[in-house]
Structures are given as C-alpha cells and as structure tokens.
Design a protein around this motif. Structure first.
Motif, short mmCIF file in Angstrom:
data_model
loop_
_atom_site.label_atom_id
_atom_site.label_comp_id
_atom_site.label_asym_id
_atom_site.label_seq_id
_atom_site.Cartn_x
_atom_site.Cartn_y
_atom_site.Cartn_z
N UNK A 56 35.36 39.39 39.44
CA UNK A 56 35.22 40.84 39.53
C UNK A 56 35.32 41.21 41.01
N UNK A 57 36.47 41.78 41.37
CA UNK A 57 36.70 42.06 42.79
C UNK A 57 35.72 43.11 43.32
N UNK A 58 35.38 44.08 42.48
CA UNK A 58 34.48 45.14 42.94
C UNK A 58 33.07 44.62 43.17
N UNK A 59 32.59 43.82 42.23
CA UNK A 59 31.26 43.26 42.38
C UNK A 59 31.23 42.09 43.36
N UNK A 60 32.40 41.50 43.58
CA UNK A 60 32.44 40.32 44.46
C UNK A 60 31.84 39.10 43.82
N UNK A 61 32.07 38.93 42.51
CA UNK A 61 31.52 37.75 41.83
C UNK A 61 32.60 36.99 41.08
#
Ligand SMILES: Cc1cc2nc3c(=O)[nH]c(=O)nc-3n(C[C@H](O)[C@H](O)[C@H](O)COP(=O)(O)OP(=O)(O)OC[C@H]3O[C@@H](n4cnc5c(N)ncnc54)[C@H](O)[C@@H]3O)c2cc1C
Ligand SMILES: Cc1cc2nc3c(=O)[nH]c(=O)nc-3n(C[C@H](O)[C@H](O)[C@H](O)COP(=O)(O)OP(=O)(O)OC[C@H]3O[C@@H](n4cnc5c(N)ncnc54)[C@H](O)[C@@H]3O)c2cc1C
Ligand code: FES
Lengths: 274, 462
Positions: A53-58
């Motif tokens: 998840x690029x937005x969450x950085x996970x």
C-alpha cells in the motif's frame, strides 16, 4: 521502518504480516520479493511480496513456518521489528497485454500469484486463476484472489474443497478448451515442473517463480544459481521468474536439499532455546 | 645507527601457528611501541621520498615515520589522516610490498622499511585522533552508494568539508568487502566498527538495507530525493564461476558465498547463528589471489584436515599478497600449481579433476608467462570446493541505467576526475576499475570527492 503493524494467522502454520516499509512499498512492482532477518543471529530469507500500500507505506507478506528462520519470524509480535528487511528485490514481471492469462498458485504460491493476477488484469488481460492446496484449511486468500480474477478455479488434493485433484488437472482441461496466451505458475517445485511439462507441447509461454536458496539476494554470492536454457542464472537478480520450459528442475531440487541436515539442527537449537 | 640494522627489518610479531588456526582472532599482532620506534629509526628520511610516489593516496610517509621515531604516535596518525582516512584498515590489508615499500631505497640495501606495519602502529597507538569538521554543514547533499572503502573514503572527504553525506548500503552491515570478504583474522571487526563509528561522528548518515536501483530507483536520487551529486561505489561483487560440469553440486561454493556465510552471517558459530556452511574435511580452493588465500584459511579454521589451493600458474605469478601466501603456507595449506579444473564428480565425496598446465616463455598482456593446457589430468578427492577466480563489477545499477557508459568487463567508465557519462554522477573503486585493492579504491574515491566539491562549488581544505 520495519515495524510489524498486523499479524494474522491465515491457516495452520501460515502467517500474514503487514510491515511498515515505506520505501519498499513505494518501489514495489509485480512479482518481487523481500529478504528478512528476524533477529541478528538469523539467516537471511527471501519471502515474496503479497501486497503493498503505497499510501500507507506498508507491505504484506505471507509465509509458512517450515524451519528455524520462519519460526523466528512468526515469533515476532505486532509492534516489533525484524532485525533487517531489504527490498523490493528481483526483476519485476513484465506487465503488458498478453491476452488470456492463466495464473496458478499452489499452497504458498497463492500469496504472490495474487499481485500478479491483479497487475495483469489491470493491464487489460483476461485472467483465469487456479489455486490449489493439500486440503481446504490451507486454501488461503481465496476471496482476494477471486476478486482480481475473471474466472476462478479451486482444487484440493483431498477433495475437501473445490475440485478434487491437482492444479495441473484443472490446467490440462483448460488447455483443451481455451486459447491461452500465457501461463504463470508459483508453488512447490514439483508443481511448477508439472505445469511446464503440460504446456510445453502446446508451445504456450510459461513463467515460473523459482525458490532456490539465497544469501545476500543482491547478486553477490551465487548460491541462488539456477540452470536456465543451459546457462547459469542468479535467481535473485536475473529472476526469480524464468521461462519454465528452459528451467533445469532436477538441478534446482538437488540444490534445495543442500542443507537438510543443518536446517534440522538449526531448528532444534532454536527450539531448545525458547 | 649500525649499518647492519639498516639491512634487517624489525620482525612483526604474529600469533603461533598452532594457536591461530583454531580461531578467527587476528594473526598479526602488530608492532609494540618500542618495536615500531626501532623500525622507524631505520628510515633514512629521504629528501625526495620515492615511497610517497608508490602510495596511491600520497601519504607523506617519511613525515609520519619521523613522528614515530620521536614516539609521537598521535602526531603520526594525524599526519597519515591528512591523506588517508582509513589507516587502521590500510595498515592491515594494503599490499604495501607492491606499492610504497617496493620503492623504498632501503630495499636495495637489504629490506625496505615496514611501512604498512608502521601505519598500523600509528593507528593502534595514536588514540582517537579527533576529526576536525569544517564549520556548519553546507546546504549540499551527496548520495554515496555502497559502504566499502571507496564509499567510506568519499563520504569522509566530503563530510570533512561540511557536505551532508548519505551512504546507502544493500547489506545489513556496513563495510563492503572489508566486512563480508576479508576475514576477521586479517581485519578484526572492531577495527571496521571503529572506522565506521568515526564517520558517523563526523556527521555522515549511513543506512543499511537499501539496494539502490531497487529500494530507491537510481534516477530518483538526483530528482525526487534531491541529491546534488551521486557517487557510485558498488564494488566488484559479481562472482565468476568456472562453467564446468559439477559446479552446481552441493558443497561447491563461490568464494563470495563461502566467505559471506562466515564473515557476515557467522556460520562459524552455527547453530547459535542460523546460517549453515559445509565444514569440509578436505577442501580445494581454486585461484591464487587474496580471495583464494582467505577462503583456504577460513576452511582451515572451520576444521578442515587438508586444504589445497589449486592455481593455474606458479607461485611467482600469484596475485595474492606475499605475506598472506606465507601465512597460508605456515598454517599448512598445500599449494598445487599449474592446475586448471575440468570437472567435479560425485556427491558428498567429490573428485575434482584438473588438467595439468605448463608455462611457456611467451608473455601475455599482463607481462606474465602464458599458460597452456597439457593432455595430463589429475584428480583430488575433496568434499568442499571453493571457486575463487575473480569478481566482476556489480551489474545492477548499470543494467537499470542504460545511459551509464560501460566498459568491456562491465565496469562503469569514468574520466580522470571519476566522472561518469551522467551529469552529476561519479563512480570509483572496484565498480570502475574491476576487482583491485582497498588503497586504489580509496585513491579513486578521493579524486571523485575533489571533483564533486569543485562541481558543488565547495572549496576544499586541502
Ligand atoms: C524468491 C523467493 C520467494 C519466496 N517466497 C515465499 C513466500 O512468499 N512464502 C513462503 O512461505 N516462502 C517463500 N519462499 C521460501 C522461503 O524463503 C523458505 O521457506 C525459507 O527460507 C525457509 O527458511 P527456514 O529457516 O524457516 O527453513 P529451513 O530450515 O531453511 O528449511 C526448511 C525446509 O524448507 C526448505 N527450504 C529452504 N529454503 C527454501 C526456499 N528458498 N524455497 C523453498 N524451500 C526452501 C528446505 O529445503 C527445508 O526442507 C520464497 C523463496 C524464494 C527464493
Ligand atoms: C576476500 C577478499 C580479500 C581481499 N583482500 C584484500 C587485501 O588484502 N588488500 C587489498 O588491498 N584488497 C583486498 N581485496 C580487494 C578489496 O577488498 C577491494 O578492492 C575493495 O573492497 C573495493 O572497494 P569498493 O569500495 O570499491 O567496493 P566493495 O568493498 O565491494 O563495496 C561495495 C559495497 O556496495 C554495496 N552495494 C552494491 N550494490 C549496491 C547498491 N545497488 N545499493 C547499495 N549498496 C550496494 C555492496 O553490498 C558492498 O557492500 C580483497 C577482496 C576480497 C573479496
Ligand atoms: S542470493 Fe546471492 S547471488 Fe543470489
């Protein structure tokens, strides 16, 4: 970076970890993997990326507890960090329009096949997913994989869910009825080998993701060498995906068995310690 | 001073063979202060010192030796550090016999002065000679890729002049080959740790677990990540294999794998550490360089009864450092010359079949006598084979960045200031030269640092 924020058992001995890894998430591409060291005294082990998840950085990884290092990884709790995490690694799968694509995931091949099916479908391919496991309880991530497939076929060795039999049985039926452009198979080595043998006479491009032993996973040590088309390739940087019809599976199996005895000792030592 | 003292160098104390082969502690003990002063006193202090010309980074050798003569080890260390920021490492692994020491005038009278050992003494006894930093950081940021001697040197040179430097390293520990290649009995881990800590104290930021090209796209460094310049120091990490039958059998290792398992992953402490290694009873190492010597001596310390080094030519042509060849011999490693591997057969018990070679009087490009195969073969019975026949430049970044001009061996092409074909990008060390030495990597890194400073408009202190 590296903190575990979710830990979810998916089946007996199969664990999903969601880990904060901003850079890895930002750079991740379809078909790549990471290397982890649970503790400073651990081995470096490769695990495929299941999701990111690029937005969450996970990132999310799914692994099966088989030996010492995967046991160590499973012992880490939410809030803890593995000692080292490197990625994303390996050549990404070329995402383009192939046509009709069959994605086959066997057992722990299901998590990585999920992002491959998703990527190929987003690129406009028609995706048929076939997933299989020994028994119903090991059929993980069904809903997710189904959601990124145009057609979704399931089988178990013991017939406890879906069709009874191997993924190769399902595939061989499809081969007779469909004009398939690409087959991708990830799972145990014998399964990948059997898929290669099935598609070869049809001349269908077939890709497998090989799982040799790895150490640095940056192309420096050569332990991951595999024979492909008579040439020596380093799976960590030249792969891990290769043309299935060119792979020397016998060589791969032999090399995977290299440390059987040491792996047993390492696990015993760790069990004695905890 | 007596004439005959000039002829003889002060011997460097070493641990007794029987003791040292049982562990991974340092073999060479280095000079005591008194021995160092005695050896320093042999130096003639030439007014036109040739030794300095033999040093790729131009350490002012007579000047630092002069300070040792006076017992001023701290002064000696500071003098060295003007030119060489990793003296404790170079004093241990530099092939000084082929460089500074080979130019020493005393060599003609007897033995050249022991410059490498004196450099080590300066770093062992000079204390924590503090780094002067040069005022507040300049608003310039440089990315260094790789934490081997080239990366560390460039980072230090830039940090000294106030540049903000970030070092990215793919492995989980820093140091490059110093860490994963060279064993602790030649370069103790504490020495590397100390050097790295010093760079951190100077303000250099270092991050492991970052494979540039994968974790951070290479082209993002100059753009999204906002670095004003990039120095590529990714080394020569690609192992060359023999391409012979049987090379994929279990127990056949590339030297990189064999050494990394022990040096980085501590397979010598298996099963406390999780990484295994085959502890062969009879081990054959193929090659004749430092990497082969290190692999053989590691195999011995893992408990092998017999260790062979099989080399294509003869001892005269061996590229390894003299002292390491001597150490290996003392430790009982058996040297087999004029052998080239043909095939590996068997399983746990292996047969290494080699072709016998012969030397001709013709010379090759490197000025060494050419080797030719004969019809004869011999076979060695072994259980572990380690292939140490060289490494190629790391291909990852060049393969992802086709605009980087490359040479025939895959090395990144650079000009005399270590600039690559890409604006704002420099390269140095083994990635630019092919597998070479610590000091040459450092020399290239220093040149690059000067050029980067010029590019950034930063005046250098030196
Ligand atoms: C590119 C790549 C991606 C992978 N992705 C995943 C993944 O997503 N999920 C997952 O569960 N596993 C994955 N693996 C396999 C995983 O790395 C191994 O299961 C792990 O290294 C086992 O470590 P261990 O110390 O727990 O077990 P060990 O004690 O090392 O081994 C236990 C058993 O597993 C076998 N084994 C060891 N290493 C491997 C390997 N690399 N591949 C297959 N079998 C092995 C051994 O032969 C032994 O029988 C991947 C491997 C590769 C190379
Ligand atoms: C076993 C062995 C023994 C040796 N003995 C001696 C000796 O006695 N004396 C001597 O002078 N020389 C010796 N050498 C040679 C010497 O070690 C090398 O010449 C020197 O280390 C080169 O330095 P470097 O900084 O260019 O590269 P390296 O030391 O190779 O460092 C490169 C680093 O970059 C990292 N890296 C690579 N790609 C990336 C990337 N994309 N992103 C981030 N990081 C990356 C690597 O992981 C590595 O840590 C020896 C070499 C070996 C292998
Ligand atoms: S794992 Fe070391 S080269 Fe691939």
């Amino acid at each position: 970076m590296g903190k575990i924020i979710r830990k979810e058992p998916l089946a007996e001995g199969v664990v999903l970890l969601e880990i904060e890894a901003e850079r890895v998430a930002r750079s991740a591409q379809v078909g790549q993997f990471v290397v982890l060291m649970p503790y400073e005294t651990s081995e470096r082990i490769p695990i495929s990326l299941h999701n990111w998840d690029r937005n969450k950085g996970t990132i999310e990884i799914v692994f099966q507890v088989v030996g010492r290092t995967t046991s160590e990884l499973a012992s880490l709790e939410v809030g803890e960090e593995p000692y080292a995490l490197l990625g994303p690694l390996g050549k990404p799968l070329e995402i383009k329009r192939y046509g009709l694509v069959v994605c086959i995931g066997g057992g722990l091949g299901i998590p990585p096949i999920y992002n491959i099916a998703r990527g190929l479908r987003e690129a406009g391919n028609e995706v048929i997913s076939i997933i299989g496991a020994r028994t119903a309880s090991l059929l993980i991530l069904q809903d997710r994989t189904k959601s990124v497939s145009d057609r979704f076929l399931v089988c178990t060795d013991d017939g406890s869910y879906g069709e009874k039999g191997f993924v190769t049985g399902v595939l061989s039926r499809l081969l007779k009825s469909e004009r398939i452009d690409l087959v991708i198979a990830i799972g145990p080595v014998p399964m990948m080998e059997a898929v290669a043998n099935l598609t070869r006479p049809f001349g269908i491009k077939t890709i497998v993701s090989l799982n040799p032993l790895m150490l640095d996973a940056t192309g420096m040590c050569g332990v991951c060498r595999v024979k492909v088309g008579g040439e020596t390739k380093f799976a960590c940087v030249d792969g891990p995906k290769f043309d299935a019809h060119q792979v020397d599976f016998a060589d791969l199996k032999r090399r995977l068995a290299m440390y059987k005895e040491e792996e047993r000792r390492a696990l015993e030592e760790w069990k004695a310690r905890i | 001073m007596e004439g005959k003292d000039i002829e003889k160098r002060t011997p460097i104390p070493e641990r007794p063979v029987g003791e040292r082969v049982k562990d991974f502690e340092e073999v060479s003990l280095g000079y005591s202060k008194e021995e160092a002063i005695k050896e320093a006193k042999r130096c003639l202090g030439c007014s036109r010192p040739l030794c300095v010309e033999g040093c790729p980074v131009g350490v002012e050798i007579p000047a630092f030796i002069e300070r040792i003569k006076e017992g001023d080890f701290k002064g000696a260390l500071l003098k060295i550090k003007e030119k060489n920021l990793l003296p404790s490492i170079c004093g241990r692994v530099c092939p000084s016999e082929y460089q500074c020491e080979s130019k020493c005038v005393l060599g003609r009278l007897g033995a050249p002065i022991s410059i490498g050992a004196l450099e080590r003494a300066a770093s062992d006894y000079g204390g924590e000679a503090e780094e002067e930093s040069n005022g507040p950081p300049k608003p310039k940021r440089v990315a260094v890729i790789g934490s081997g001697p080239a990366g560390l040197t460039c980072a230090a040179e830039l940090a000294r002049d106030g540049v903000e430097v970030f070092v990215f390293e793919a492995l989980h520990q820093l140091g490059g080959v110093l860490r994963y290649g060279i064993p602790s009995f030649r370069l103790p881990r504490a020495v590397i740790d100390r050097q790295i800590q010093r760079l951190k104290d100077m303000g250099v930021r270092m991050e492991g677990n970052v494979l540039v090209g994968r974790t951070i796209p290479f082209s993002d460094l100059r753009t999204k990540e906002g670095f004003d310049a990039v120095f590529i120091a990714t080394g020569a990490g690609l192992p060359q294999l023999l391409g012979i039958k049987g090379e994929n059998l279990e127990g056949v290792y590339s030297a990189n794998e064999f050494l990394t398992r022990v040096n980085l992953m501590r397979a010598d402490l298996f099963p406390q550490y999780g990484t295994p290694i085959k502890r062969g009873k009879r081990v054959a190492v193929i090659g004749g360089g430092n990497v082969a010597m290190d692999s053989a001596r590691v195999a011995l310390r893992l408990g092998a009864d017999e260790v062979y080094i099989a080399y294509r030519r003869t001892e005269e042509e061996m590229p390894a450092r003299r002292v390491e060849i001597e150490h290996a011999k003392e430790e009982g490693i058996r040297f087999l010359y004029l052998l080239s591997p043909l095939e590996i057969r068997g399983n746990e018990e292996k047969e290494l079949i080699c072709r016998k070679m012969r030397l001709s009087d013709e010379l090759d490009e490197s000025g060494r006598r050419k080797v030719f195969p004969t019809e004869e073969t011999i076979s060695l019975l072994v259980d572990v084979v380690v292939v140490a026949i060289g490494q190629r430049p790391n291909p990852l970044i060049p393969s992802l960045e086709p605009r980087l001009a490359r040479g025939r061996e895959g090395e990144i092409l650079v000009d005399e200031e270590m600039r690559t074909s890409l604006e704002g990008v420099w390269a140095g060390g083994d990635i630019a030269s092919g597998a070479a030495t610590v000091i040459l990597a450092m020399g290239m890194a220093k040149k690059a640092a000067q050029s980067i400073k010029k590019y950034l408009g930063i005046s250098s202190r030196r």
